[in-house]
Design an enzyme around this catalytic site. Structure first.
Site, PDB file in Angstrom:
ATOM      1  N   ASP A 136       4.529 -12.137  40.476  1.00 46.21           N
ATOM      2  CA  ASP A 136       3.542 -12.478  41.299  1.00 46.21           C
ATOM      3  C   ASP A 136       3.975 -12.552  42.785  1.00 46.21           C
ATOM      4  O   ASP A 136       4.740 -13.605  43.020  1.00 46.21           O
ATOM      5  CB  ASP A 136       2.644 -13.595  40.691  1.00 46.21           C
ATOM      6  CG  ASP A 136       1.214 -13.527  41.250  1.00 46.21           C
ATOM      7  OD1 ASP A 136       0.720 -12.526  42.007  1.00 46.21           O
ATOM      8  OD2 ASP A 136       0.646 -14.632  41.218  1.00 46.21           O
ATOM      9  N   ASP A 226      -0.160  -6.575  43.843  1.00 49.32           N
ATOM     10  CA  ASP A 226       0.769  -7.779  43.793  1.00 49.32           C
ATOM     11  C   ASP A 226       1.502  -8.337  42.729  1.00 49.32           C
ATOM     12  O   ASP A 226       2.046  -9.400  42.745  1.00 49.32           O
ATOM     13  CB  ASP A 226       0.285  -8.587  44.882  1.00 49.32           C
ATOM     14  CG  ASP A 226      -1.092  -9.528  44.477  1.00 49.32           C
ATOM     15  OD1 ASP A 226      -1.517  -9.050  43.340  1.00 49.32           O
ATOM     16  OD2 ASP A 226      -1.232 -10.484  44.747  1.00 49.32           O
ATOM     17  N   GLU A 227       1.087  -8.004  41.471  1.00 45.57           N
ATOM     18  CA  GLU A 227       1.813  -8.537  40.384  1.00 45.57           C
ATOM     19  C   GLU A 227       2.113  -7.469  39.210  1.00 45.57           C
ATOM     20  O   GLU A 227       1.670  -6.338  39.324  1.00 45.57           O
ATOM     21  CB  GLU A 227       0.967  -9.559  39.965  1.00 45.57           C
ATOM     22  CG  GLU A 227      -0.681  -8.991  39.392  1.00 45.57           C
ATOM     23  CD  GLU A 227      -1.382 -10.103  38.949  1.00 45.57           C
ATOM     24  OE1 GLU A 227      -0.859 -11.012  37.961  1.00 45.57           O
ATOM     25  OE2 GLU A 227      -2.672 -10.297  38.925  1.00 45.57           O
TER      26      GLU A 227
END
Length: 641
Positions: A136, A226-227
Site C-alpha cells: 500500500d 496504489d495497492e
C-alpha cells in the site's frame, strides 16, 4: 534494520480513539426507552465517515472531529439524509436485539454444534504454506504531489477540491482524512493547503511501481492504483530469502526508483496481509508469522472495524449484540446466522479463524460482472439538461464497453436525488447493448418513469451500468487451428473510467463503486464549496480501475527456450499458460465435434455407382430441361484429417 522497517513480533492491533461516545455506540441499546444521547452519539460516529481506520489517526481525538463535522454540516440536506439513515439503522438494531432476546429463551445447542462443525470444516481448509504480501503506497496522491513541491513536506496539505481524496500525514494529525468535505477539513485545520487532482501524474507513477512489483510476482493482483497483492512464495524459494527480507528489498527498490514510500503486510493469506499493511504505516512493514496459534491470538483482540468488509453499519449492528472484536464472534456464534444470515455468518467465522484466500492472480483475469460510469453535478431539474447528461454518459459508457470488449444484457440507471436518496432501475433489452444510441434509447424510458414517480425530480448524480456481460472479443483463428495464438497488444490504461466489478468480497454489498471508494459525504461539496464534482474531468476517475499487469518483453532466445505444453487433442505445442491452454483445448474439442459431424455425413453417403439423392434429383431436373445451379468458384472444400 531501522525502526518501523519490520515488526516480527505480534503487537496490540491499533484502533482509532473514538472518544466518549464509543461505549454508547457499542453497548446494546434499551429498546423500551428513548436515549437521546446515544442516538446523537451514533449519528456523530456515522458522520466520521468510512475512513476512520486510515493510518495517522491514532492520536486524534475523534470526538472533537465528530463535533466539528456535526456542527459544520448540521441543517444541510446531507445531514438530514444521514440522520434519517441513522434512525433507520437504530430501528433495525432494535429489531435485531428483540430477536436475540427471543433466541436466548430457546435451546440453541443444535446451533452451537453446527457452528463448531463449520469451524472445524473451515479450519481444515487453512493454508499456511504461502507468503502473501499486501503493498500500500503511503498517502499516494499526496506523495506524488510532494515530489513536485518538496516545500510542502512539513506543511498540512491535501489533494482534492470539494472532497479530499487523500492528505499527507501532517494533515491527518488534525483529523483530516480522505472522503472529507474540503470546508470541514479547513475547519479542522485552517492552514490546510488544497491541491488539484492530476490523474495523469498519478497513473504514470503507479506504472513505475507496478513495473517493480512484476519482478517479484509477475501475476500480482492490483487492488487499486496504489495497492496490490503479491505471492512471493516462489521468489523467496528461488532466491533463498526470508519473506520479510524480500519485502524489505522490494520496498527499498520502490523508494530508490520512484522516490515514494510504501507499507506492507506479510501473512499467510490476503485478508491478514491487508490488515497487517496498516500496522506500521507509513514506510513500514509488519510480519504475521504463519502459525495458527499466533494468528488466532492476533485476531482475538482485533477490532471488527479493522477487517476489510466490515463498515460502519455492520460494525454498529455487531456491537449491539456484543461483538466488538473478532474474538467475540466465537462467544456469540449460536446467534449470528439467525440474526445476520448465512453469508455474514460464514464471513465472520472465517474472520475469527483468520482465514482468507491465498490465490493471487491479475485482476483482469477475474470475471467481470459489470461496466458502468456515472457523473455528479449541481442540483439539476431541467429535463432537457438531464437528457443531455444521459446522452454524454451513454457515449462514455460505449467507450468503456469497447475497451472492455463486451456488451450487456441488462442496463441499469442510477440517480441520486438532491436529498441524497439513491434510486436505481434496470431493464433487459431485447438484445445485448453497448452502442451509445442503444444505451440512450433504452435508458431514456427509465429516466422518464422516474420523473413520473418523483414529481419535480431534482438530481445531483446520474449513471448507467451494464451487467450480465457478453464478450465481443473476436476469436483467434490461429489458436483455433492449433497454432500459437497471436500476441495481443496491451490496453491503454491512462484513460479508462469504467467501473468494473471483477469480484465481490465477502461481507460487501452490491452497491456501485464510487470515487473515491471511501468518500460518502461528498454531498457537502455543492452546498458549501460551490463546485460540481471536485475533479478535473466530468467523469470520475476513482483510482480503482482494473489495469493489466506489465509484461516484460522476452528476448528471441528466451522465446525459443520457453517451455511448451503439448495439447492432448492435436498434439501441437502451446504456450505454458493455464488459461490459454484450457481455451485451446476447448477449441480443439470444437474441431473434434466438426470432424465427427463430417464423418457421420460421409458414412451416410452411398457407395460408388449408386447415385445419391441430390444427384438423382439433378439428373431428373436435367431431363426436364431445368438449368442446374453452378457451384460457387469462391467456395473451397475443407478437409479435416
Amino acid at each position: 534494520m531501522t525502526s518501523g522497517e519490520s515488526a516480527q513480533q505480534a503487537k496490540e492491533p491499533r484502533s482509532p480513539e473514538l472518544g466518549p461516545f464509543k461505549d454508547q455506540i457499542a453497548r446494546p441499546q434499551d429498546p423500551d426507552s428513548e436515549n437521546t444521547n446515544a442516538d446523537l452519539a451514533s449519528l456523530k460516529y456515522s458522520l466520521l465517515g468510512p475512513s476512520l481506520t486510515k493510518a495517522g489517526q491514532d492520536k486524534v481525538d475523534q470526538s472533537k472531529v465528530a463535533e466539528v463535522i456535526y456542527n459544520s454540516s448540521k441543517g444541510s440536506k446531507f445531514f438530514n439524509r444521514e440522520e434519517e439513515r441513522d434512525k433507520a439503522l437504530t430501528v433495525k438494531i432494535d429489531q435485531i436485539l428483540a430477536k436475540k432476546r427471543q433466541l436466548e429463551k430457546l435451546d440453541l445447542s443444535r446451533e452451537l454444534r453446527a457452528a463448531d462443525a463449520l469451524l472445524a470444516q473451515l479450519e481444515a481448509s487453512r493454508d499456511l504454506t504461502q507468503h502473501i504480501v499486501h503493498i500500500d503506497c503511503d498517502a499516494f496522491y499526496a506523495a506524488v504531489e510532494q515530489l513536485d513541491r518538496p516545500e510542502l513536506a512539513d506543511l498540512p496539505f491535501a489533494v482534492g477540491g470539494g472532497v479530499l481524496t487523500t492528505c499527507n500525514y501532517v494533515a491527518r494529525r488534525f483529523g483530516c482524512r480522505s472522503g472529507m468535505a474540503g470546508f470541514v477539513a479547513k475547519n479542522l485545520c485552517p492552514q490546510l493547503i488544497l491541491l488539484p487532482l492530476n490523474f495523469d501524474k498519478y497513473n504514470a507513477k503507479a506504472a513505475e511501481v507496478r513495473e517493480i512489483l512484476a519482478d517479484y510476482d509477475p501475476r500480482f493482483e492490483s487492488a487499486s492504483i496504489d495497492e496490490a497483492y503479491l505471492n512471493i512464495t516462489q521468489y523467496s524459494i528461488d532466491h533463498g530469502m526470508e519473506a520479510a527480507d524480500v519485502v524489505s528489498q522490494m520496498r527499498r527498490e520502490i523508494h530508490e526508483k520512484t522516490h515514494i514510500t510504501v507499507s506492507a503486510g506479510i501473512a499467510a493469506n490476503a485478508r491478514l496481509a491487508k490488515i497487517c499493511s496498516n500496522m506500521n504505516k507509513p514506510n513500514g512493514q509488519y510480519v504475521l508469522p504463519r502459525d495458527r496459534v499466533v494468528i488466532m491470538e492476533f485476531m482475538r483482540d482485533l477490532s471488527c472495524r479493522q477487517v476489510n468488509g466490515i463498515g460502519r453499519v455492520l460494525e454498529r449492528e455487531l456491537g449491539a449484540v456484543g461483538i466488538s472484536t473478532c474474538g467475540d464472534v466465537y462467544t456469540q456464534r449460536q446467534f449470528i446466522e439467525k440474526l445476520f444470515g448465512e453469508k455474514t455468518y460464514n464471513f465472520l467465522l472465517r474472520c475469527y479463524l483468520g482465514l482468507g484466500r491465498t490465490s493471487i492472480q491479475p485482476a483482469e483475469e477475474y470475471e467481470r460482472k459489470s461496466v458502468g460510469t456515472e457523473r455528479t453535478f449541481r442540483d439539476m431539474d431541467n429535463p432537457t439538461q438531464l437528457r443531455e447528461q444521459l446522452r454524454r454518459i451513454a457515449e462514455e459508457l460505449e467507450k468503456d464497453m469497447r475497451r472492455a470488449e463486451c456488451k450487456g444484457r441488462t442496463l441499469c440507471i442510477k440517480v441520486k436525488l438532491h436529498t441524497y436518496e439513491v434510486l436505481t432501475r434496470q431493464i433487459a433489452p431485447p438484445k445485448a447493448v453497448y452502442l451509445a444510441d442503444d444505451l440512450y434509447d433504452y435508458a431514456l424510458p427509465m429516466l422518464v418513469k422516474l420523473e413520473q414517480e418523483v414529481p419535480n425530480m431534482k438530481l445531483r448524480l446520474l449513471g448507467l451500468r451494464c451487467t450480465h456481460l457478453l464478450s465481443t472479443k473476436k476469436p483467434d483463428t490461429m489458436a483455433f487451428f492449433g497454432f500459437r495464438p497471436r500476441r495481443v497488444g496491451s490496453v491503454e490504461t491512462g484513460e479508462s473510467t469504467s467501473r468494473m466489478n471483477p469480484k465481490k468480497a465477502a461481507g460487501t454489498g452490491e452497491e456501485w463503486e464510487e470515487w473515491p471508494s471511501e468518500a460518502r459525504n461528498d454531498v457537502l461539496l455543492a452546498e458549501r464549496a460551490g463546485s460540481s464534482s471536485g475533479t478535473d474531468s466530468p467523469f470520475w476517475r476513482h483510482g480503482k480501475e482494473v489495469l493489466p499487469n506489465p509484461k516484460k518483453e522476452k528476448q528471441p532466445a528466451e522465446v525459443m527456450q520457453e517451455e511448451l505444453w503439448d495439447c492432448p487433442i492435436c498434439n501441437r505445442p502451446q504456450t505454458p499458460d493455464e488459461r490459454q491452454f484450457n481455451e485451446h483445448i476447448d477449441l480443439c474439442l470444437s474441431r473434434q465435434t466438426i470432424r465427427d459431424a463430417i464423418q457421420q455425413v460421409a458414412a451416410s453417403t452411398p457407395p460408388p455407382g449408386k447415385p445419391s439423392i441430390p444427384e438423382a434429383k439433378k439428373s431428373k431436373d436435367k431431363k426436364r430441361g431445368r438449368q442446374s445451379t453452378a457451384a460457387d468458384p469462391r467456395q473451397k472444400k475443407l478437409r479435416f484429417t
